[in-house]
Scaffold this motif. Structure first.
Motif, short mmCIF file in Angstrom:
data_model
loop_
_atom_site.label_atom_id
_atom_site.label_comp_id
_atom_site.label_asym_id
_atom_site.label_seq_id
_atom_site.Cartn_x
_atom_site.Cartn_y
_atom_site.Cartn_z
N TYR A 81 0.78 -1.34 -0.14
CA TYR A 81 0.08 -0.07 0.04
C TYR A 81 1.00 1.36 -0.20
CZ TYR A 81 -3.77 -3.21 1.75
OH TYR A 81 -4.55 -4.09 1.87
N ASN A 82 0.52 2.24 -0.86
CA ASN A 82 1.15 3.64 -0.91
C ASN A 82 -0.04 4.38 -0.16
OD1 ASN A 82 3.84 3.46 -1.76
ND2 ASN A 82 2.61 2.87 -3.86
N ASP A 83 0.45 5.11 0.83
CA ASP A 83 -0.60 5.63 1.92
C ASP A 83 -0.20 7.09 1.85
OD1 ASP A 83 -1.98 3.51 2.43
OD2 ASP A 83 -0.85 3.05 4.05
N GLN A 84 -1.27 8.06 2.12
CA GLN A 84 -1.02 9.58 2.47
C GLN A 84 -1.72 9.77 3.71
OE1 GLN A 84 -2.53 11.90 -0.70
NE2 GLN A 84 -1.30 11.11 -2.19
N TYR A 85 -0.96 10.04 5.00
CA TYR A 85 -1.60 10.24 6.24
C TYR A 85 -1.91 11.79 6.30
CZ TYR A 85 0.60 5.82 6.50
OH TYR A 85 0.79 4.32 6.58
N VAL A 86 -2.64 12.05 7.40
CA VAL A 86 -2.74 13.54 7.93
C VAL A 86 -3.03 13.20 9.48
CG1 VAL A 86 -5.53 13.63 7.19
CG2 VAL A 86 -4.03 15.60 7.48
N ARG A 87 -2.67 14.25 10.15
CA ARG A 87 -2.84 14.41 11.51
C ARG A 87 -4.02 15.11 11.92
NH1 ARG A 87 1.41 14.95 15.72
NH2 ARG A 87 2.70 15.86 13.73
N THR A 88 -5.00 14.43 12.53
CA THR A 88 -6.36 14.95 12.76
C THR A 88 -6.46 15.25 14.37
OG1 THR A 88 -7.39 12.82 13.18
CG2 THR A 88 -7.13 13.34 11.08
N ALA A 89 -7.50 15.66 14.74
CA ALA A 89 -7.66 15.81 16.23
C ALA A 89 -7.67 14.50 16.85
CB ALA A 89 -8.95 16.67 16.37
N ASP A 90 -8.21 13.32 16.32
CA ASP A 90 -8.21 12.12 16.92
C ASP A 90 -6.88 11.45 16.60
OD1 ASP A 90 -10.76 12.43 17.85
OD2 ASP A 90 -11.51 12.04 15.57
N GLY A 91 -5.87 11.91 16.06
CA GLY A 91 -4.44 11.20 15.92
C GLY A 91 -4.21 11.08 14.20
N TRP A 92 -3.49 10.23 13.80
CA TRP A 92 -3.01 10.07 12.39
C TRP A 92 -4.13 9.22 11.70
CZ3 TRP A 92 0.44 12.69 9.91
CH2 TRP A 92 1.48 13.34 10.59
N ARG A 93 -4.53 9.59 10.74
CA ARG A 93 -5.36 8.80 9.94
C ARG A 93 -4.94 9.04 8.34
NH1 ARG A 93 -6.59 8.07 13.92
NH2 ARG A 93 -8.70 8.31 15.28
N ILE A 94 -5.58 7.74 7.43
CA ILE A 94 -5.24 7.57 6.08
C ILE A 94 -6.10 8.52 5.36
CG2 ILE A 94 -5.16 6.02 4.26
CD1 ILE A 94 -4.50 3.77 6.11
N ARG A 95 -5.64 9.27 4.41
CA ARG A 95 -6.28 9.98 3.60
C ARG A 95 -6.64 9.49 2.32
NH1 ARG A 95 -5.09 16.00 3.33
NH2 ARG A 95 -6.87 16.25 4.83
N ARG A 96 -5.31 8.67 1.82
CA ARG A 96 -5.40 7.95 0.58
C ARG A 96 -4.78 6.78 0.55
NH1 ARG A 96 -8.64 11.60 -0.13
NH2 ARG A 96 -8.58 13.38 -1.53
N ARG A 97 -5.17 5.73 0.08
CA ARG A 97 -4.42 4.31 -0.04
C ARG A 97 -4.65 3.95 -1.35
NH1 ARG A 97 -4.29 -0.25 4.48
NH2 ARG A 97 -2.51 1.03 4.80
N SER A 98 -3.57 3.36 -1.92
CA SER A 98 -3.47 2.96 -3.13
C SER A 98 -2.71 1.45 -3.07
CB SER A 98 -2.96 3.60 -4.32
OG SER A 98 -1.36 3.94 -4.09
N THR A 99 -3.04 0.58 -3.92
CA THR A 99 -2.54 -0.89 -3.85
C THR A 99 -1.79 -1.21 -4.93
OG1 THR A 99 -4.48 -1.87 -2.66
CG2 THR A 99 -3.06 -3.43 -3.67
#
Length: 120
Positions: A81-99
Motif C-alpha cells: 500500500y502507498n498511503d497519504q496520512y494526515v494528523r487529525t484531532a483524533d490522531g493520524w489517519r489515512i487520507r489516500r491508499r493505493s494498492t
C-alpha cells in the motif's frame, strides 16, 4: 488490516479521514463505496509489516507491504500500500491508499482494471 480480515462492521472507518479514498484495480473508491467493495472481496487473512512512514509536519506518506491469503483456496496475493496520512484531532489517519500488486513475472501493477462493484 485486522478490521477488514475479521470483517468488523465499519471499524475500518476508524483509520481513514472522512474524505478518505482507496484506490484498487486502477479505480478510486470513496468511503461511501468501501463497504460494498469489502463485501465483494474474497474472505481471507491480511498479514502486513509495519509501514515505513516519512513525516512532513501534519502530513506524511508511507508504504506497507502485505500478503493476502484467500480463506478457501489459500492462494496468495502480495504487494504494498502507498498511503497519504494526515494528523487529525483524533490522531493520524489515512487520507489516500493505493494498492500495488507484485506479480510472479516480476511486474508490478494496481491490478486488472475492473470495478468489482459494477453490474456489467
Amino acid at each position: 488490516m485486522a478490521y477488514t480480515s475479521q470483517f468488523l462492521q465499519d471499524r475500518w472507518l476508524d483509520v481513514f479521514t472522512p474524505d478518505g479514498e482507496y484506490n484498487a484495480f486502477g479505480t478510486p473508491y470513496s468511503l461511501e463505496r468501501f463497504p460494498a467493495l469489502l463485501e465483494a472481496a474474497p474472505r481471507g487473512q491480511f498479514i502486513g509489516n509495519m509501514p515505513v512512514v516519512e513525516f512532513d509536519g501534519d502530513t506524511a506518506t508511507g508504504m506497507q507491504h502485505f500478503v493476502f491469503i484467500d480463506q478457501q483456496t489459500h492462494a496468495m496475493r502480495i504487494g504494498w500500500y502507498n498511503d497519504q496520512y494526515v494528523r487529525t484531532a483524533d490522531g493520524w489517519r489515512i487520507r489516500r491508499r493505493s494498492t500495488t500488486f507484485m506479480r510472479k513475472s516480476g511486474d508490478f501493477d494496481s491490478g486488472r482494471q475492473h470495478d468489482p462493484l459494477s453490474k456489467d
